[in-house]
Design an enzyme around this catalytic site. Sequence first.
Site, PDB file in Angstrom:
ATOM      1  N   ASP A  38       0.811  -1.211   0.000  1.00 34.12           N
ATOM      2  CA  ASP A  38       0.000   0.000   0.000  1.00 34.12           C
ATOM      3  C   ASP A  38       0.848   1.267   0.000  1.00 34.12           C
ATOM      4  O   ASP A  38       2.060   1.238   0.222  1.00 34.12           O
ATOM      5  CB  ASP A  38      -0.918   0.011   1.225  1.00 34.12           C
ATOM      6  CG  ASP A  38      -2.116  -0.907   1.080  1.00 34.12           C
ATOM      7  OD1 ASP A  38      -2.368  -1.377  -0.039  1.00 34.12           O
ATOM      8  OD2 ASP A  38      -2.791  -1.164   2.093  1.00 34.12           O
ATOM      9  N   LYS A  60      -3.627   3.336  -2.388  1.00 33.64           N
ATOM     10  CA  LYS A  60      -4.873   4.076  -2.504  1.00 33.64           C
ATOM     11  C   LYS A  60      -4.734   5.393  -1.749  1.00 33.64           C
ATOM     12  O   LYS A  60      -4.421   5.415  -0.570  1.00 33.64           O
ATOM     13  CB  LYS A  60      -6.037   3.277  -1.917  1.00 33.64           C
ATOM     14  CG  LYS A  60      -6.313   1.963  -2.635  1.00 33.64           C
ATOM     15  CD  LYS A  60      -7.412   1.183  -1.947  1.00 33.64           C
ATOM     16  CE  LYS A  60      -7.648  -0.150  -2.623  1.00 33.64           C
ATOM     17  NZ  LYS A  60      -8.670  -0.944  -1.938  1.00 33.64           N
ATOM     18  N   MET A 174      -9.159   8.877   8.486  1.00 34.57           N
ATOM     19  CA  MET A 174      -9.628   9.346   7.174  1.00 34.57           C
ATOM     20  C   MET A 174     -10.729  10.394   7.293  1.00 34.57           C
ATOM     21  O   MET A 174     -11.745  10.339   6.594  1.00 34.57           O
ATOM     22  CB  MET A 174     -10.098   8.142   6.334  1.00 34.57           C
ATOM     23  CG  MET A 174      -8.981   7.165   6.019  1.00 34.57           C
ATOM     24  SD  MET A 174      -9.528   5.611   5.275  1.00 34.57           S
ATOM     25  CE  MET A 174     -10.019   4.675   6.748  1.00 34.57           C
TER      26      MET A 174
END
Length: 263
Positions: A38, A60, A174
Amino acid sequence: MSQVQGMVSIVGAGPGDPELITVKALKCIQQADVIVYDRLVSEELLLEARPEARRIYCGKAPGLHHMSQQAIHRTLLQQATLGLHVVRLKGGDPLVFGRGGEEALFLEQHGIRYEIVPGVTASIGAAAGADIPLTHRGIATSFACVTASQSADNTNPIRWDLLAGSVDTLAIYMGVSQLDSICSALVQHGRAACTPVALIENGTTTAQRVLTGTLTDIAAIAVQAELRNPALIIVGEVVRVREQLMAMRRQAEMQMGLQERIG
């Protein structure tokens, strides 16, 4: 002669500092034939892999996916079917907002051997790196990890009304782009406007930055400071422990400087 079946290690790389990886996770990296990694995985950890190991980036970023989750599934399946040891390397812990459970279900469905190797999740690592205890005697006896990001097919709203009053410390992943609305929702549902908030950018790394404020002003502070992802939001009275520690540290430094001048 039957084909040798590969396996997939779903591995947590920790919160950012490469030294916070577990011994078992490091061994997986060093033994891997293929590493599917990642965006938040440290380059230093990738250097631990064997030179001949294949590295496949599937990072991502908010609003930008280099590889879809379905494509990641297919990649894991393809590589393991070749008889290879595949390491699916994720930032933090693979089972805390890391989709490790989805990948395990997919592998099990297709008869692929797998293991899950936990890692230090961002809420634990970044809070410690910022001198913020998630629980603290007399202040907080509970904490919750919450994601402010939801998939398009998830129609269940985040229950800020329940979280506002039922949990002492909130560690919100997030949520930078929604910081203002998150703070407003918590205040609307009963959290005191003066509740302290910390924002930890690039936690545990050399680029770590910590901003503090309250539910009333932290969104404006973040805009002024140009806060960027990845960043963790911590809401709760435990943030005051950091302030106490910082004050004590400044006092000790002042006393040391005074003694040096006198000496």
